[in-house]
Design a protein around this motif. Structure first.
Motif, PDB file in Angstrom:
ATOM      1  N   LEU A 136      -7.183  -0.197  -2.227  1.00 39.39           N
ATOM      2  CA  LEU A 136      -8.450  -1.438  -1.764  1.00 39.39           C
ATOM      3  C   LEU A 136      -8.410  -2.075  -3.048  1.00 39.39           C
ATOM      4  O   LEU A 136      -8.207  -3.245  -2.513  1.00 39.39           O
ATOM      5  CB  LEU A 136      -9.092  -0.159  -1.414  1.00 39.39           C
ATOM      6  N   GLY A 137      -8.592  -1.408  -4.231  1.00 36.46           N
ATOM      7  CA  GLY A 137      -7.870  -2.607  -5.266  1.00 36.46           C
ATOM      8  C   GLY A 137      -6.980  -3.843  -5.449  1.00 36.46           C
ATOM      9  O   GLY A 137      -7.277  -4.913  -5.144  1.00 36.46           O
ATOM     10  N   ILE A 138      -5.441  -3.276  -4.620  1.00 34.07           N
ATOM     11  CA  ILE A 138      -4.645  -3.962  -4.082  1.00 34.07           C
ATOM     12  C   ILE A 138      -5.270  -5.301  -3.301  1.00 34.07           C
ATOM     13  O   ILE A 138      -4.939  -6.274  -3.324  1.00 34.07           O
ATOM     14  CB  ILE A 138      -3.993  -3.412  -4.383  1.00 34.07           C
ATOM     15  N   ALA A 139      -5.815  -4.886  -2.042  1.00 34.41           N
ATOM     16  CA  ALA A 139      -6.149  -4.924  -0.692  1.00 34.41           C
ATOM     17  C   ALA A 139      -7.459  -6.393  -1.215  1.00 34.41           C
ATOM     18  O   ALA A 139      -7.216  -7.568  -0.716  1.00 34.41           O
ATOM     19  CB  ALA A 139      -6.371  -4.872   0.388  1.00 34.41           C
TER      20      ALA A 139
ATOM     21  N   ALA B 290      -5.386   5.827  -2.125  1.00 37.68           N
ATOM     22  CA  ALA B 290      -6.892   4.856  -1.194  1.00 37.68           C
ATOM     23  C   ALA B 290      -7.461   4.152  -1.820  1.00 37.68           C
ATOM     24  O   ALA B 290      -7.971   2.154  -1.833  1.00 37.68           O
ATOM     25  CB  ALA B 290      -7.857   5.381  -0.278  1.00 37.68           C
ATOM     26  N   ASP B 291      -8.685   4.616  -3.211  1.00 35.89           N
ATOM     27  CA  ASP B 291      -8.730   3.489  -3.926  1.00 35.89           C
ATOM     28  C   ASP B 291      -8.005   2.197  -4.758  1.00 35.89           C
ATOM     29  O   ASP B 291      -8.512   1.004  -4.616  1.00 35.89           O
ATOM     30  CB  ASP B 291      -9.787   4.520  -4.737  1.00 35.89           C
TER      31      ASP B 291
ATOM     32  N   SER C 236       0.972  -1.614   0.080  1.00 32.08           N
ATOM     33  CA  SER C 236       0.193  -0.099  -0.109  1.00 32.08           C
ATOM     34  C   SER C 236       1.011   1.655  -0.219  1.00 32.08           C
ATOM     35  O   SER C 236       1.991   1.113   0.372  1.00 32.08           O
ATOM     36  CB  SER C 236      -0.645   0.378   1.578  1.00 32.08           C
ATOM     37  N   ALA C 237       0.258   2.236  -0.602  1.00 29.27           N
ATOM     38  CA  ALA C 237       1.350   3.658  -0.258  1.00 29.27           C
ATOM     39  C   ALA C 237       1.411   4.152   1.276  1.00 29.27           C
ATOM     40  O   ALA C 237       0.562   4.201   1.857  1.00 29.27           O
ATOM     41  CB  ALA C 237       0.111   4.683  -1.543  1.00 29.27           C
ATOM     42  N   LEU C 238       2.743   4.627   1.149  1.00 27.18           N
ATOM     43  CA  LEU C 238       3.633   4.387   2.308  1.00 27.18           C
ATOM     44  C   LEU C 238       3.214   3.878   3.723  1.00 27.18           C
ATOM     45  O   LEU C 238       3.746   4.049   5.117  1.00 27.18           O
ATOM     46  CB  LEU C 238       2.898   5.671   2.649  1.00 27.18           C
ATOM     47  N   GLY C 239       3.131   1.962   3.347  1.00 32.79           N
ATOM     48  CA  GLY C 239       3.045   1.307   3.926  1.00 32.79           C
ATOM     49  C   GLY C 239       1.514   1.831   5.081  1.00 32.79           C
ATOM     50  O   GLY C 239       1.619   0.666   6.143  1.00 32.79           O
ATOM     51  N   LYS C 240       0.646   2.272   4.297  1.00 32.38           N
ATOM     52  CA  LYS C 240      -0.236   3.199   5.653  1.00 32.38           C
ATOM     53  C   LYS C 240      -1.370   2.058   5.610  1.00 32.38           C
ATOM     54  O   LYS C 240      -2.706   1.717   6.867  1.00 32.38           O
ATOM     55  CB  LYS C 240      -0.918   4.116   5.440  1.00 32.38           C
ATOM     56  N   GLN C 241      -2.356   0.831   4.611  1.00 32.78           N
ATOM     57  CA  GLN C 241      -3.088   0.073   4.211  1.00 32.78           C
ATOM     58  C   GLN C 241      -4.264   0.825   4.843  1.00 32.78           C
ATOM     59  O   GLN C 241      -5.119   0.133   5.604  1.00 32.78           O
ATOM     60  CB  GLN C 241      -2.303  -1.289   5.070  1.00 32.78           C
ATOM     61  N   PRO C 242      -4.813   1.490   4.207  1.00 35.52           N
ATOM     62  CA  PRO C 242      -5.893   2.604   3.665  1.00 35.52           C
ATOM     63  C   PRO C 242      -7.203   2.269   4.191  1.00 35.52           C
ATOM     64  O   PRO C 242      -8.091   2.342   2.958  1.00 35.52           O
ATOM     65  CB  PRO C 242      -5.573   3.865   3.429  1.00 35.52           C
ATOM     66  N   VAL C 243      -7.167   0.661   4.214  1.00 31.63           N
ATOM     67  CA  VAL C 243      -8.666  -0.314   3.716  1.00 31.63           C
ATOM     68  C   VAL C 243      -9.547  -0.941   4.789  1.00 31.63           C
ATOM     69  O   VAL C 243      -8.387  -1.389   6.402  1.00 31.63           O
ATOM     70  CB  VAL C 243      -8.001  -1.492   3.119  1.00 31.63           C
ATOM     71  N   ARG C 244     -10.340  -1.353   5.070  1.00 33.49           N
ATOM     72  CA  ARG C 244     -11.191  -2.167   5.848  1.00 33.49           C
ATOM     73  C   ARG C 244     -12.504  -3.217   5.180  1.00 33.49           C
ATOM     74  O   ARG C 244     -13.377  -2.741   4.068  1.00 33.49           O
ATOM     75  CB  ARG C 244     -11.648  -1.111   6.886  1.00 33.49           C
ATOM     76  N   PHE C 245     -12.355  -4.252   5.646  1.00 28.98           N
ATOM     77  CA  PHE C 245     -13.115  -5.237   5.487  1.00 28.98           C
ATOM     78  C   PHE C 245     -14.068  -5.612   6.134  1.00 28.98           C
ATOM     79  O   PHE C 245     -13.661  -6.175   7.425  1.00 28.98           O
ATOM     80  CB  PHE C 245     -12.725  -6.356   4.850  1.00 28.98           C
ATOM     81  N   THR C 246     -15.592  -5.788   6.457  1.00 28.18           N
ATOM     82  CA  THR C 246     -16.371  -6.024   7.429  1.00 28.18           C
ATOM     83  C   THR C 246     -17.153  -7.229   6.767  1.00 28.18           C
ATOM     84  O   THR C 246     -17.848  -7.200   5.688  1.00 28.18           O
ATOM     85  CB  THR C 246     -17.482  -4.549   7.492  1.00 28.18           C
ATOM     86  N   LEU C 247     -17.484  -8.080   7.732  1.00 22.34           N
ATOM     87  CA  LEU C 247     -18.183  -9.333   7.595  1.00 22.34           C
ATOM     88  C   LEU C 247     -19.440  -8.489   8.037  1.00 22.34           C
ATOM     89  O   LEU C 247     -19.884  -8.926   9.155  1.00 22.34           O
ATOM     90  CB  LEU C 247     -17.220 -10.440   7.843  1.00 22.34           C
TER      91      LEU C 247
END
Length: 231
Positions: free
Chosen positions: A212-215, A208-209, A180-191
């Motif tokens: 998100l695609g990578i993640a 961030a988008d 992720s950019a700068l290693g910040k991992q600006p994503v969240r996955f919710t079940l």
């Protein structure tokens, strides 16, 4: 090397050797690029140059040396810009992991002034290049990045991760491996409460988008689950 092993082994490489990519490997890369374009409706292009595959474009972050190959991640900007960024992240990471399986190093990079690039790639009418992948054989291996704890990368609606199914936790562990950019991992996955639908969201952060695609690609590979809603 299977795709999960590739996720575990792939780390950013920015310093490349003069070793050329052989014809068989280039053929496999081009086949992977063609598949990404067909599946994602993109215009991704493999670039080869003996001096600078970035075409003189400055990088947003990171110092790169001897980049003779790159994958220009290009698509139509007629749609929602966030949607293009997410597609580029998803299919770009699929290509990055293919490169890992083929024995190469790679790194994500965002380039500026991509319309002034000495002809290394073509940008059609209405197209944009949100990011690229530097490719080749590294002079030294990349290093593992820091990852957020799973509790910050994912959640269970009206519950907590202690009750999450194994497939969801496997997906989050794969997300933890995602660059992720700068290693910040600006994503969240919710079940969600139905126990099968996953909500994927970008958080505040640089690119961030794309992240998100990578993640999302990592989550799908790690979990074997594709019932994902993005918003």
């Amino acid at each position: 090397m299977n795709i999960v092993e590739a996720m575990e082994r792939r780390h950013a490489v920015r310093d490349f050797s003069d070793r050329p990519i052989d014809d068989d490997t280039l053929r496999a890369l081009n086949e992977a690029v063609d598949a990404a374009n067909a599946d994602g409706g993109l215009d991704v292009q493999l670039v080869q140059d003996d001096t600078d595959a970035f075409g003189g474009c400055p990088t947003h972050y990171g110092r790169f040396k001897n980049v003779r190959y790159c994958i220009a991640l290009i698509g139509s900007d007629d749609e929602d810009p966030a949607q293009l960024d997410r597609k580029v992240g998803y299919y770009g990471e699929r290509l990055a992991l293919t490169a890992t399986q083929l024995g190469m190093g790679s790194s994500w990079v965002v380039l500026h002034e991509t319309h002034d690039h000495d002809g290394r790639w073509r940008l059609g009418e209405g197209e944009r290049m949100p990011a690229a992948l530097a490719l080749g054989y590294g002079n030294r291996p990349g290093r593992a990045h820091r990852s957020k704890p799973l509790e910050e990368l994912g959640a269970v609606e009206n519950g907590d991760l202690s009750g999450a199914p194994d497939w969801f936790l496997s997906g989050l562990r794969a997300v933890a491996l995602a660059p992720s950019a700068l290693g910040k991992q600006p994503v969240r996955f919710t079940l969600l409460e139905d126990g099968k639908t996953v909500l994927a969201q970008p958080l505040e952060g640089v690119q961030a988008d794309i992240c998100l695609g990578i993640a999302r690609y990592h989550f799908e590979v790690g979990s074997g689950h594709t019932d994902i809603v993005v918003r």
